[in-house]
Structures are given as structure tokens and as C-alpha cells.
Design an enzyme around this catalytic site. Sequence first.
Site, short mmCIF file in Angstrom:
data_model
loop_
_atom_site.label_atom_id
_atom_site.label_comp_id
_atom_site.label_asym_id
_atom_site.label_seq_id
_atom_site.Cartn_x
_atom_site.Cartn_y
_atom_site.Cartn_z
N SER A 1 0.71 -1.09 -0.05
CA SER A 1 -0.11 -0.03 0.21
C SER A 1 0.92 1.37 0.09
CB SER A 1 -0.78 -0.07 1.33
OG SER A 1 -1.62 -1.13 1.09
N1 SAH Z 1 -0.57 -5.24 4.16
C1 SAH Z 1 -0.04 -5.10 2.67
C2 SAH Z 1 -1.12 -4.76 1.78
C3 SAH Z 1 -1.25 -6.17 0.84
S1 SAH Z 1 -2.30 -6.20 -0.30
C4 SAH Z 1 1.04 -3.91 2.69
O1 SAH Z 1 1.61 -3.60 3.90
O2 SAH Z 1 1.04 -3.33 1.88
C5 SAH Z 1 -3.57 -7.11 0.28
C6 SAH Z 1 -3.27 -8.67 0.80
O3 SAH Z 1 -4.52 -9.29 1.29
C7 SAH Z 1 -2.97 -9.53 -0.52
O4 SAH Z 1 -1.49 -9.78 -0.07
C8 SAH Z 1 -3.87 -10.43 -0.49
O5 SAH Z 1 -3.33 -11.95 -0.97
C9 SAH Z 1 -4.35 -10.63 0.78
N2 SAH Z 1 -5.84 -11.36 0.89
C10 SAH Z 1 -6.75 -11.20 0.33
N3 SAH Z 1 -7.68 -11.83 0.84
C11 SAH Z 1 -7.23 -12.41 1.85
C12 SAH Z 1 -8.04 -13.43 2.84
N4 SAH Z 1 -8.98 -13.89 2.48
N5 SAH Z 1 -7.13 -13.63 3.80
C13 SAH Z 1 -5.94 -13.44 4.06
N6 SAH Z 1 -5.23 -12.51 3.02
C14 SAH Z 1 -5.98 -11.97 2.16
#
Ligand code: SAH
Length: 230
Positions: A78
Site C-alpha cells: 500500500s
Molecule cells: N498489508 C499489505 C497490503 C497487502 S495487499 C501492505 O503492507 O502493503 C492485500 C493482501 O491481502 C494481499 O497479499 C492478498 O493476498 C491478501 N488477502 C486477500 N484476501 C485475503 C484473505 N481472505 N485472507 C488473508 N489474506 C488475504
Amino acid sequence: MGAKPGGMKPPTVARGVGFASRRTRSRLVRGLKERGIRNLDVLAAVESVPRHRFVDEALASRAYEDIPLPIGYQQTISQPFIVALMSEKLIAGSAGRKTVLEVGTGCGYQTAILAHLYEWVCSIERIQSLFERAESTLATLRVDNVELRYGDGYDGWKGRSTFDSILLTAAPECIPLTILAQLAPGGCLVAPVGKATDQRLRIVSNRRGRLYDEEAEAVRFVPLVRGISE
Ligand code: SAH
């Protein structure tokens, strides 16, 4: 300074002034302040977490720009402003700062920021390779107050009843009840909610067992997806 004839070129990026330096990170923090981030703990966390360690080496030189970056598997790290904004809202709305659940570890950057703000961080990721990479990055950085899990965050975090705060970093169309059920009284949940083209941050507070819901900024996150993936 030019290269000496026949000799080695001097390094173009000297230690302490390159993209990985404290000065570069301070510039990012100044930008966040200008955009309205006020919480000093959040600003200090952004200042101290080396974001370049969470992205591919090829992208490391862009890690302190205030932009999202790809982390593979069609996911992104993000934008720092959004990480700071969500962290600030989470803290402001939560009575306690002991435990936090993050759904969507991704590369682990937001997890590392939360580790500065809470005593204990639980974070769950549905893509195994990202989970493994985040685990190794956080271990290398000696972030030791986090517990990572490979699994489906739709089901919440099994084995712990409630959390002071809950942060979703992927967007559901509506917040799963299993996750809401894990919000402690006095707790706060922050999540992007809605379809890809129409998402807003939602802030849910648990006040004496009743849930209060508030809408905030328009955002753009990858979707929360059911099930796990390799
Ligand atoms: N927190 C991260 C953002 C990652 S993007 C940062 O620091 O930038 C969002 C993430 O959510 C992705 O890696 C995706 O695989 C995960 N995600 C989506 N659906 C999910 C679920 N049901 N359970 C766990 N993770 C999930």
C-alpha cells in the site's frame, strides 16, 4: 566526480544519502505530515521501518515515494499515506493498544508498522509465497512481536477470542461477521469496503457490545478473496 581513467567508477550512491537513507525516509515523513498525518507514534513508525526491504530490489529505489508498488501475485504494497492514515484511525478509535489483527499481510510492511504501535500483532495472508516472504523479511528485521499465519482471513483468527484493533488491507464487499465478532469492547476495526471501483474506508467501533459504523475516505485496495492459494 568523474570516473578515473582505467580505474573503478566511484559509487554513485554513497552510504547515508541514497534511497535507503534516514534522510530519504524523513522526507517521506514530512510529506505525510503535509498531507495531514498527525499521530507522532505513526510518524515515528514510518520513519523507522525500512520500506525498501519489503519490495523487490528492482523497485527499492522507489520505496520512499508515496505510491503503491507491485509485490507479485497481482498484489501491492500500500501507499505509505494510506498505511499511515489507516494506522492513525485505528489507534484513535481503539481503547487498547495490546493486540491487533491484520487481514492481508502481503509483503509485511503494514505489519511492521503495527508492530511499532501495538504489543502483539497477528497477521494472516492467503497466498503462501507472500506469507513466507513476509515471514523472512520480518525475521531479518528482527520484528519479534508478530505472529504470522498462512490462511483465509475471512474466518478471522482461530485460537484468540478478541483484538483491541482489527485492520483489513484487502477489500470485502461487506465486512465478514466472523471478523467483526473478534472486535473487543472498546475496539476499532478499519477496512476498505466495496467493489473495486467504489471503495471507502469504514471505521467500526465496538462501544459496550454495540457496533457503530462510520464512512471515511475513498480508497482503492485489492479484493478480499475467499480461500487460500499457493
Ligand atoms: N498489508 C499489505 C497490503 C497487502 S495487499 C501492505 O503492507 O502493503 C492485500 C493482501 O491481502 C494481499 O497479499 C492478498 O493476498 C491478501 N488477502 C486477500 N484476501 C485475503 C484473505 N481472505 N485472507 C488473508 N489474506 C488475504
